[in-house]
Design an enzyme around this catalytic site. Structure first.
Site, PDB file in Angstrom:
ATOM      1  N   ARG A  26      -1.634  -0.350  -1.849  1.00  9.98           N
ATOM      2  CA  ARG A  26      -1.210  -1.510  -1.055  1.00  9.98           C
ATOM      3  C   ARG A  26      -0.724  -1.019   0.310  1.00  9.98           C
ATOM      4  NH1 ARG A  26       1.325  -6.031  -4.956  1.00  9.98           N
ATOM      5  NH2 ARG A  26      -0.012  -7.342  -3.681  1.00  9.98           N
ATOM      6  N   GLN A  37      -5.179  -4.279   3.218  1.00 10.04           N
ATOM      7  CA  GLN A  37      -4.789  -5.687   3.120  1.00 10.04           C
ATOM      8  C   GLN A  37      -5.982  -6.621   2.991  1.00 10.04           C
ATOM      9  OE1 GLN A  37      -2.229  -6.474   6.460  1.00 10.04           O
ATOM     10  NE2 GLN A  37      -0.412  -5.675   5.439  1.00 10.04           N
ATOM     11  N   ASP A  61      -7.041  -6.704  -0.700  1.00  9.25           N
ATOM     12  CA  ASP A  61      -5.963  -6.809  -1.676  1.00  9.25           C
ATOM     13  C   ASP A  61      -6.065  -8.103  -2.476  1.00  9.25           C
ATOM     14  OD1 ASP A  61      -3.624  -6.778  -3.116  1.00  9.25           O
ATOM     15  OD2 ASP A  61      -2.316  -6.356  -1.414  1.00  9.25           O
ATOM     16  N   SER A  86      -2.715  -9.749  -3.779  1.00 11.65           N
ATOM     17  CA  SER A  86      -1.982 -10.578  -2.824  1.00 11.65           C
ATOM     18  C   SER A  86      -2.662 -11.927  -2.615  1.00 11.65           C
ATOM     19  CB  SER A  86      -1.849  -9.850  -1.481  1.00 11.65           C
ATOM     20  OG  SER A  86      -0.977  -8.746  -1.589  1.00 11.65           O
ATOM     21  N   TYR A 104       8.261  -2.090  -4.112  1.00 10.48           N
ATOM     22  CA  TYR A 104       8.516  -2.660  -5.431  1.00 10.48           C
ATOM     23  C   TYR A 104       9.967  -2.432  -5.830  1.00 10.48           C
ATOM     24  CZ  TYR A 104       3.438  -2.949  -5.978  1.00 10.48           C
ATOM     25  OH  TYR A 104       2.112  -3.248  -5.821  1.00 10.48           O
TER      26      TYR A 104
END
Length: 381
Positions: A127, A132, A135, A138, A231
């Site tokens: 990530r 992006q 992804d 997401s 995270y």
């Protein structure tokens, strides 16, 4: 004699309730323009609003069944993994791209390795900023967060916005979003658009600015679990006890909760205890977006909506699929961007120095590709 084209295959999704598709006419057209041959099983995109005629107009070849689409394909695209029996008859060394979760099913993992498939489970994608556009976690989480709030609004026995009526003023609902990842932030934005009074809670303090930028209020319980890679880290027993105590008190005044907290590769953290649910007002609603990995609420029953002493607890599954049109459009663009790293007309190419490939591929070491032996990715992958 001209070299054979790379063949890309897509079949109907077989998982119960799955309406998304890994290829749209838009991305099919781009893949055809890149020199590939695209085959798609008839009806594969219908539940997501894409007709066979639209695929044909984009240059893809609608075929009659999954075998015709997949069995001889160089690259197989999917949302959820094909059935194990289908994996076992794919062309040896074929590339498989999708949300594959190989560790979740030993038979699936064995089929991938026994057949020598070059599998790219997109949930393993690093990530990073560069990733992006690929992804899928997401993009699909955004749809899930949006849908979760709509479910909550439907279940709640009250308005979300403040209303001034001839019968008096109706106060706005108090909505708490637990978890400020992509799903949580989309849930905050959606609840705000519906006019609710919104709070966001996350044990990562760096999310405060994101929550507040969307018009929500950051709920600070005095417990931080900032971890690596964006995270959350697991809380200690003492931290969890204090968090639970403070959160339980706060929930007594909340009308709607949407929980979205997740720790990659682990069961969802239990944040809302049964005792907290018992302390909430009758008519309150909890929508647990983490139901698929066990739920953030102890009272959640995955796939069910239950009422516990007047509190409604919903555990919806695969919410992204319920927004199949836009979810498929986003997912297919993510997949196209990833596959573009591999497609080099007229053959597939694997650059194992590219971390997006090396860290996504499963098994971690690959010895076969559609054109013959290739170097394995580095041991650090």
């Amino acid at each position: 004699m001209a070299a054979a084209k790379i063949t890309i295959g897509v079949a109907r999704e077989t998982a119960p309730g799955e309406r998304r598709v890994a290829l749209t006419p838009e991305t099919a057209k781009k893949l055809v323009a890149a020199g590939t041959e695209v085959r798609i099983e008839r009806g594969a995109g219908f539940a997501a609003g894409f007709t066979d005629e639209a695929y044909a107009a984009a240059g893809a070849q609608p075929v009659d069944n999954a075998a015709a689409a997949l069995d001889d394909a160089d690259v197989v695209l999917c949302v959820q993994p094909p059935p194990v029996e289908r994996l076992r008859v794919l062309r040896e060394g074929a590339v498989l791209v999708g949300l594959l979760a190989p560790h979740a099913d030993p038979d699936r993992a064995a089929a991938i390795t026994d057949r020598g498939l070059v599998a790219f489970p997109l949930e393993r994608l690093p990530r990073t900023t560069r990733a992006q556009a690929m992804d899928v976690l997401s993009s699909q989480a955004g749809m899930a967060g949006y849908k979760a709030v709509l479910i909550a609004a439907q279940l709640a026995p009250r308005f979300f916005p403040m209303l001034t009526t001839a019968a008096g003023t109706i106060r706005p609902s108090k909505v708490l979003i637990v978890g400020a990842g992509v799903a949580g932030l989309q849930a905050i934005a959606t609840a705000r658009r519906l006019g609710a009074q919104v709070e966001g809670f996350d044990v990562r303090p760096e999310t405060r600015e994101q929550i507040e930028s969307l018009g929500g209020k950051f709920l600070d319980l005095g417990v931080s679990a900032a971890g690596e890679g964006g995270y959350a880290r697991p809380l200690t027993d003492e931290e969890r006890a204090e968090q639970q105590r403070r959160l339980g008190e706060h929930l007594k005044g909340i009308d709607v909760i949407v929980t979205t907290a997740a720790v990659p590769g682990r069961p969802a953290p239990k944040i809302i205890s049964a005792a907290m649910v018992a302390g909430m007002k009758p008519g309150s609603v909890i929508v647990d977006l983490a139901a698929e990995t066990g739920g953030n609420c102890e009272s959640t029953r995955p796939g069910e909506t239950v009422e516990i002493d007047g509190v409604t607890v919903a555990g919806p599954l695969n919410l992204a699929s319920s927004g199949a049109v836009h979810a498929s459009e986003m997912y297919a663009r993510n997949v196209y961007n990833f596959v573009s790293l591999l497609v080099r007309d007229p053959a597939l190419a694997f650059d194992w120095d590219d971390e997006l490939l090396a860290k996504t591929v499963w098994p971690e070491r690959v010895a076969v590709d559609p054109g013959g032996p290739v170097d394995a990715p580095p041991a650090s992958a």
